[in-house]
Design an enzyme around this catalytic site. Structure first.
Site, PDB file in Angstrom:
ATOM      1  CB  CYS A 124      24.921  59.682  30.717  1.00  0.00           C
ATOM      2  SG  CYS A 124      26.313  58.987  30.763  1.00  0.00           S
ATOM      3  CG  HIS A 155      28.850  62.500  32.553  1.00  0.00           C
ATOM      4  ND1 HIS A 155      29.122  61.615  33.707  1.00  0.00           N
ATOM      5  CD2 HIS A 155      28.194  61.612  31.893  1.00  0.00           C
ATOM      6  CE1 HIS A 155      29.405  60.627  33.557  1.00  0.00           C
ATOM      7  NE2 HIS A 155      28.954  60.302  32.344  1.00  0.00           N
TER       8      HIS A 155
END
Length: 340
Positions: A132, A245
């Site tokens: 990711c 994130h």
């Protein structure tokens, strides 16, 4: 009506598996039959797919010849054991684990960056989904790389606990509740308390002093960009955020690019949304902007005052959605449109 495809989601009860099912329904993927698979302890549970519920079936004894596509997101051990079985049964597999990412003849794909690599699925019947943190970084860097080249990337990541799956979410929630009620906390999943804390370790340490998560950023970036000369210097940090994130990127380009030029390129780039104003709150954050969204958000675009060809930016994205589930579904969409 176009052709429909029978589809398997492995790890359907996990955070990413649930997101895969939601996105497949939302984007109206041409599904014929769909099978939700998980471990034996989850058999009989139900997971949502659009306006209906699917009964979870056991992975162990599933006949993969019933499907043409399989999306795996149940951990490297499961992928190592079951992906070959799926491929042997005629399934094309999109694998969202590190298991196959570094094999030379298995494409590692971010559709906004290297969609042409999907054609390599034919070698082993597998397309690998990157990590990711890598996905959002290369989506943001691709237009800059194409315009002026990139020599070096310094990146610090600030990664949400959902990157560890439901266990990470539960540990942060439990620790936070305990601390707010003046109770002690136990650190089970993470090496130290994660609530109200910052941990400069994601995954295991390697011999060179970097963690496995940090080395993923190095190796995956080079493979996706098709450029082994790119230097990547990463620090990966776990933060007490549930979803989304964040990354601070400091890059050195081969030719000088002005901040306004970079901003214009990014504003036109596939999969990117720019939020970049020099005012209070004029930048994206993981929680307020990226969660539940498809885009990678970029802000704080500025020229590096310490390097003549330096450029800095701030990048956020939903790690479960674009960083895993959506990227896998986008790969599947290209496969069924152009190859299957």
């Amino acid at each position: 009506m176009g052709r429909k495809f029978n589809l398997v989601v492995v790890g359907a009860t996990g955070a990413v598996g649930e997101a895969m099912l939601s996105i497949l329904a939302e984007r109206k993927f041409p599904v014929g039959k769909i099978y939700a698979l998980a471990s034996s302890c989850s058999v009989g549970k139900k997971v949502e797919f659009g306006n209906r519920w699917l009964k979870v079936e056991a992975l162990d004894d599933f006949d993969f010849s019933k499907a043409e596509l399989a999306l795996f997101s149940a951990g490297s051990g499961i992928s190592k054991a079951f992906v070959p079985k799926a491929v042997d049964a005629g399934c094309v597999v999109i694998d969202d684990t590190p298991c196959f990412r570094y094999e030379a003849d298995i494409p590692l794909v971010v559709p906004e960056v290297n969609p042409e690599a999907i054609a390599g699925y034919c070698h082993q019947g597998i397309v690998a989904n990157p990590g990711c943190s890598t996905i959002q970084m290369v989506v943001a860097l691709k237009p800059i790389y194409d315009a002026v080249g990139i020599m070096r990337i310094n990146v610090c990541t600030y990664q949400a606990v959902s990157g560890s799956g439901k266990e990470g979410i539960e540990e942060l929630a439990m620790q936070t509740a305990n601390l707010l009620n003046m109770k002690s906390v136990d650190a089970d999943l993470y090496p130290k308390q994660i609530a109200f804390n910052v941990l400069p370790q994601i995954d295991l340490f390697q011999e060179n002093g970097y963690t496995r998560e940090e080395m993923k950023l190095v190796l995956e970036t080079r493979k996706i960009m098709g450029d082994d000369a790119i230097l990547v210097n990463p620090t990966a940090v776990r933060v007490p955020v549930f979803y989304g994130h964040s990354e601070a990127l400091h890059i050195e380009t081969r030719k000088k690019i002005r901040a306004e030029e970079a901003r214009a390129l990014l504003a036109q780039a596939a999969g990117v949304t720019v939020i970049d104003e020099c005012c209070d709150g004029g930048y994206p954050t993981a929680v307020t902007d990226s969660v539940g969204k498809d885009a990678t958000f970029v802000g704080r675009i500025r020229e590096d005052i310490s390097h003549p060809c330096g450029l800095d930016m701030w990048v956020v994205s939903d790690n479960v959605r674009k960083g895993a589930a959506l990227n896998s579904v986008q790969i599947a969409e290209i496969l069924v449109k152009d190859y299957l």
